[in-house]
Write an enzyme that holds these catalytic residues in place. Sequence first.
Site, PDB file in Angstrom:
ATOM      1  N   GLU A 164       0.820  -1.205   0.000  1.00  0.00           N
ATOM      2  CA  GLU A 164       0.000   0.000   0.000  1.00  0.00           C
ATOM      3  C   GLU A 164       0.857   1.259   0.000  1.00  0.00           C
ATOM      4  O   GLU A 164       0.444   2.297  -0.524  1.00  0.00           O
ATOM      5  CB  GLU A 164      -0.917  -0.010   1.224  1.00  0.00           C
ATOM      6  CG  GLU A 164      -0.162  -0.069   2.552  1.00  0.00           C
ATOM      7  CD  GLU A 164      -1.101  -0.057   3.742  1.00  0.00           C
ATOM      8  OE1 GLU A 164      -2.230   0.420   3.582  1.00  0.00           O
ATOM      9  OE2 GLU A 164      -0.699  -0.516   4.825  1.00  0.00           O
TER      10      GLU A 164
ATOM     11  N   HIS B 254      -0.542  -4.608  -6.177  1.00  0.00           N
ATOM     12  CA  HIS B 254      -0.299  -4.442  -4.742  1.00  0.00           C
ATOM     13  C   HIS B 254      -1.493  -4.936  -3.945  1.00  0.00           C
ATOM     14  O   HIS B 254      -2.629  -5.011  -4.446  1.00  0.00           O
ATOM     15  CB  HIS B 254      -0.029  -2.964  -4.408  1.00  0.00           C
ATOM     16  CG  HIS B 254      -1.259  -2.116  -4.341  1.00  0.00           C
ATOM     17  ND1 HIS B 254      -1.968  -1.904  -3.166  1.00  0.00           N
ATOM     18  CD2 HIS B 254      -1.934  -1.429  -5.300  1.00  0.00           C
ATOM     19  CE1 HIS B 254      -3.002  -1.121  -3.405  1.00  0.00           C
ATOM     20  NE2 HIS B 254      -3.009  -0.817  -4.691  1.00  0.00           N
ATOM     21  N   CYS B 255      -1.223  -5.272  -2.687  1.00  0.00           N
ATOM     22  CA  CYS B 255      -2.269  -5.500  -1.688  1.00  0.00           C
ATOM     23  C   CYS B 255      -1.874  -4.664  -0.479  1.00  0.00           C
ATOM     24  O   CYS B 255      -1.516  -3.502  -0.642  1.00  0.00           O
ATOM     25  CB  CYS B 255      -2.431  -6.987  -1.384  1.00  0.00           C
ATOM     26  SG  CYS B 255      -0.909  -7.840  -0.929  1.00  0.00           S
ATOM     27  N   LYS B 256      -1.911  -5.226   0.715  1.00  0.00           N
ATOM     28  CA  LYS B 256      -1.521  -4.439   1.882  1.00  0.00           C
ATOM     29  C   LYS B 256      -0.009  -4.437   2.082  1.00  0.00           C
ATOM     30  O   LYS B 256       0.605  -3.382   2.259  1.00  0.00           O
ATOM     31  CB  LYS B 256      -2.208  -4.971   3.140  1.00  0.00           C
ATOM     32  CG  LYS B 256      -1.975  -4.100   4.368  1.00  0.00           C
ATOM     33  CD  LYS B 256      -2.796  -4.590   5.542  1.00  0.00           C
ATOM     34  CE  LYS B 256      -2.607  -3.659   6.733  1.00  0.00           C
ATOM     35  NZ  LYS B 256      -3.052  -2.285   6.471  1.00  0.00           N
TER      36      LYS B 256
ATOM     37  N   SER C 257      -1.476 -10.090  -3.694  1.00  0.00           N
ATOM     38  CA  SER C 257      -0.857  -9.589  -4.922  1.00  0.00           C
ATOM     39  C   SER C 257       0.209 -10.553  -5.435  1.00  0.00           C
ATOM     40  O   SER C 257       0.370 -10.721  -6.650  1.00  0.00           O
ATOM     41  CB  SER C 257      -0.256  -8.207  -4.672  1.00  0.00           C
ATOM     42  OG  SER C 257       0.688  -8.248  -3.612  1.00  0.00           O
TER      43      SER C 257
END
EC number: 3.1.3.16
Length: 659
Positions: free
Chosen positions: A341, A412-414, A420
């Site tokens: 993120e 992306h993810c967190k 991701s």
Amino acid sequence: MALVTVSRSPPGSGASTPVGPWDQAVQRRSRLQRRQSFAVLRGAVLGLQDGGDNDDAAEASSEPTEKAPSEEELHGDQTDFGQGSQSPQKQEEQRQHLHLMVQLLRPQDDIRLAAQLEAPRPPRLRYLLVVSTREGEGLSQDETVLLGVDFPDSSSPSCTLGLVLPLWSDTQVYLDGDGGFSVTSGGQSRIFKPISIQTMWATLQVLHQACEAALGSGLVPGGSALTWASHYQERLNSEQSCLNEWTAMADLESLRPPSAEPGGSSEQEQMEQAIRAELWKVLDVSDLESVTSKEIRQALELRLGLPLQQYRDFIDNQMLLLVAQRDRASRIFPHLYLGSEWNAANLEELQRNRVTHILNMAREIDNFYPERFTYHNVRLWDEESAQLLPHWKETHRFIEAARAQGTHVLVHCKMGVSRSAATVLAYAMKQYECSLEQALRHVQELRPIARPNPGFLRQLQIYQGILTASRQSHVWEQKVGGVSPEEHPAPEVSTPFPPLPPEPEGGGEEKVVGMEESQAAPKEEPGPRPRINLRGVMRSISLLEPSLELESTSETSDMPEVFSSHESSHEEPLQPFPQLARTKGGQQVDRGPQPALKSRQSVVTLQGSAVVANRTQAFQEQEQGQGQGQGEPCISSTPRFRKVVRQASVHDSGEEGEA
């Protein structure tokens, strides 16, 4: 993480109506009224680069009937919170704290970062603000001031100012262990201790940028720089106990551990290696948004069974290195970055990496720049029961759209670890026709923290079976239709993935060439995993006697000796191989591609060649046994002998008629 947009306006004055034309008042108000966007995380608020100032000014100038701004507009913001790990009550408290801290600033000043610090007395809350200014033409945003803000408690409707520290060109930042760091500027030294590792990492990044900017601008005390800091110096209004905390904590936590003895350097190195190994495991199972540096050290002490008080600064340093690796976007392919993120919120990094498409795989993360980038969202939580597989067709199409435009995409993810990473693995398996093991090895070489959860790994295994079945059906359709599969069966079994790492220096065209070479490489290997097709069978035959093949090619100028050898019966079955390799587009005889022969026809050809060779040898022995004195039979036999030899070796002149 949440995205908050705050409307900034000057405090209302006691004047009733501005004197002069109404349009001039609107223009003056539009210059002051603007918006600032923030990325709100647990324990930290990051100011985003927002291009909404000019838009606001244009809107304000086009609406002459708009009411005059007031302080109430500060609360009329736009907030978009994702359902993260924080409770709604905590999110609302943090949002309220942001509003109150913005009210402490002048309209022309901006919050670059607000980091929550550990408080000596728990009811109180403390924040560190990194503030820059936009005042005047001559001043630049290189001037930065650190502000300390005190809250009596989490639900307090007001806050006070307890610290003002201008950042001059001599500013230095030091790690003090257990998550604390000290800032020395202009002869003053202050200690700060963020509430989590992630907050500490974000704070140190912003401080480093501010220190470099101050050094480059040559900001020294006594000049015209940072004169606006006096505005906040005059407004220090926290209680005396709070003021003492801002100044006294440096004396409490700035103590350095004693230097190690000269003879204990090797033992110290061994301990540091053990700390590095265990630290990675501890961070891997910890929530960096809530865990503190002290808790990490205590967990390491439990694992190692030793006190690590003297290694506090070393532990902090190693944690920053690991967090930096988590925070940096990893370039997996020339056109694809895998990140977290933080990378999605870093506009400067996105522009530097030429990113135009962002694939957001997180349910709890906002789209920070929807007006600047093309987004595609897959709103799922990082849970084993979450179903990513149905979305991989769309994500593959989205990534390919960016590659077709010659630009880059960020997935992306967190944290860039599970959701991701699994999506990038699925893309690699489909795009480059590789196995799950090859894709996972390649991705983890470039981003070691990539570790999809067990549920996503099971879905990747299912996806691998789907892709394999699809390729197999494609190959069988080609065989039924009588079309040569050529290079398609090669990646079906194993496609080497190592050629991909050198490709970030080039473009997508180089990538295609590299993959074609990698697909052609298995053809040259000496028969690993033979396929059920004619090419695999003929390759196995040709590898049985490679030395005889070399002898046959070197002795083509002397045809009679081929049949005079006792191994002629073994050499003749090899003669059809150049023809078959030639018909399949092989590399032994370059005469262009011809229609592929079916397996039954190839067997008949082999048998016919063997019969011709045997009959030729028998005929030769019969002619030689009739005697040396007869000249005419010998002369007449010689042309026939060479004629038969050419038919058996060249295999393309008139073999059917001779048979």
